[in-house]
Design a protein around this motif. Structure first.
Motif: not given
Length: 427
Positions: A209-210, A213, A217, A233, A237
């Motif tokens: 998931v990181g 992201i 980004t 972001v 988070i």
């Protein structure tokens, strides 16, 4: 490209969507839906395979599906060598059989099926409903001690795989705003289900998931040269996590508690043999002990292993040796890699790794023509690779079913979304 949307006429299409929506709540319904879609694909494959194979190079999706089929076939053949040599029962190899049928169906679906926008929307709604069902199952599990439909580890792994499919739908700007919002909500619900499930192996997918992201980004910054999105972001988070922890504390408390227990169990299992604190009669301790013993056995017979029957005998002996009841109750080594190596040596390891390598190769192939699909495939690969470290999910029925569902629905979404052949739903 021949449109085969007639395969999905009213009854069969609604049946598939209904079964998919209910899949996280019932292994039988999940299996029934997978079987219907796999048999449809198998029928089309048998009927049109010669034509498709000669035309596969013309279409990236079909080419990718053919490569995936080749890897799955290789994995199946490697497994067949070990099973035949040790006379292991084929009835225990449901994972390999299901994956092969799924790969055949995927090749057929990628080659012949183009869904209309209406059907793509229906598929997205069904998956969003499935996510809601999954979240409900986890809520009942954590608050009312109700069991998940199958072992919570492989069940949660399946929810993670389905979440990557919905994420690719949510990120596709060609989809309608409503479908994208439903897909994003479904992605969130799947992950809420996973976090509340307490399945630590599924938590190993959180880093992906990181990664997603981070990729999104950096892509946004590169295209727009604006750093405001990065700040959003970075600040958003923690605020989101805090909000979720306030509204639904179990989403944070369950993972935190489970990870804390795992750390304590690992410390106890790795203590010196003479240390009174040493304890391997725990879920983590049993894993570590069996992995150590399993690697010792593999080094003694690295080429072809020992076979399924002897592997089970080893486990029972190790349980008595360590006076650990939790080990004596096991039938596999709680690691896909080590289980394969003890069963069939390097041949077994080759079979295990072939599935993972196939997903990675196909994701790499599609990175330019179908980047969102490649991202989802990489997520599925990451989940399968990491979960296989601490579990032997191929020994369960539900995992291969949802694994197959994830890949088949992903190819269906992409085949419809990128070909855009507007054919009336009634045709």
């Amino acid at each position: 490209m021949v449109n085969e949307s007639k395969l999905f006429q009213s009854f069969w299409w609604w049946l598939l969507l209904g079964l998919l929506a209910c899949a996280p709540g019932s292994t039988k319904l999940a299996g029934a839906g997978w079987l219907v879609l796999a048999l449809v694909g198998l029928y089309r494959f048998a009927r049109f395979f010669p034509i498709w194979w000669t035309q596969r190079a013309a279409d990236p999706l079909t080419r990718a599906a053919s490569v995936w089929l080749a890897f799955v076939l290789a994995a199946f053949l490697f497994k067949a060598i070990g099973v035949t040599y040790w006379d292991d029962p084929w009835k225990t190899r449901h994972f390999d059989l299901r994956m092969l049928l799924s790969a055949v169906a995927i090749f057929a679906l990628a080659s012949r099926v183009t869904l209309t926008r209406e059907k793509l929307f229906g598929l997205g709604v069904a998956m969003a409903l499935a996510a809601a069902v999954g979240m409900s199952v986890s809520y009942l599990h954590v608050n009312f001690d109700m069991d998940t439909p199958s072992n919570r580890i492989n069940w949660a792994g399946g929810q993670v795989m389905l979440s990557w499919v919905l994420l690719s739908v949510a990120l596709d700007k060609d989809n309608s705003r409503l479908l994208r919002r439903l897909a994003l909500a479904g992605f969130a619900c799947f992950w809420l289900a996973v976090l509340m499930s307490g399945a630590r192996s599924a938590y190993l997918s959180i880093p992906w998931v990181g990664v997603v992201i981070l990729v999104l980004t950096l892509t946004r910054v590169e295209r727009e040269r604006r750093w405001k999105w990065v700040a959003s972001v970075v600040l958003g988070i923690p605020l989101l996590v805090a909000a979720v922890a306030t509204v639904a504390p179990s989403v944070v408390e369950v993972p935190a508690g489970r990870i804390e227990i795992a750390v304590e169990e690992a410390r106890a299992a790795l203590a010196d043999k003479d240390d009174p604190a040493r304890n391997v009669d725990t879920p983590v301790g049993a894993r570590i002990y069996m992995w150590q013993k399993g690697m010792e056995k593999f080094m003694q017979s690295p080429w072809i292993g020992y076979g399924r029957e002897q592997r089970i005998a080893f486990i029972k002996a190790w349980g008595e040796e360590s006076d650990a009841h939790i080990i004596s109750d096991q039938f596999h080594l709680h690691s896909e890699y080590i289980n394969g190596m003890v069963d069939h040596g390097l041949v077994g390891l080759a079979s295990t790794v072939a599935y993972m390598a196939g997903l990675v190769v196909v994701a790499f192939m599609l990175r330019r023509t179908h980047p969102l699909m490649a991202l989802a495939l990489a997520g599925i690969a990451f989940t399968h690779i990491t979960m296989s470290v601490t579990n032997a999910n191929s020994q369960t029925n539900n995992y291969s079913v949802i694994f197959g569902w994830s890949l088949m629905t992903l190819f269906l979404f992409r085949s419809g979304a990128l070909r855009r052949e507007p054919v009336a739903a009634s045709q």
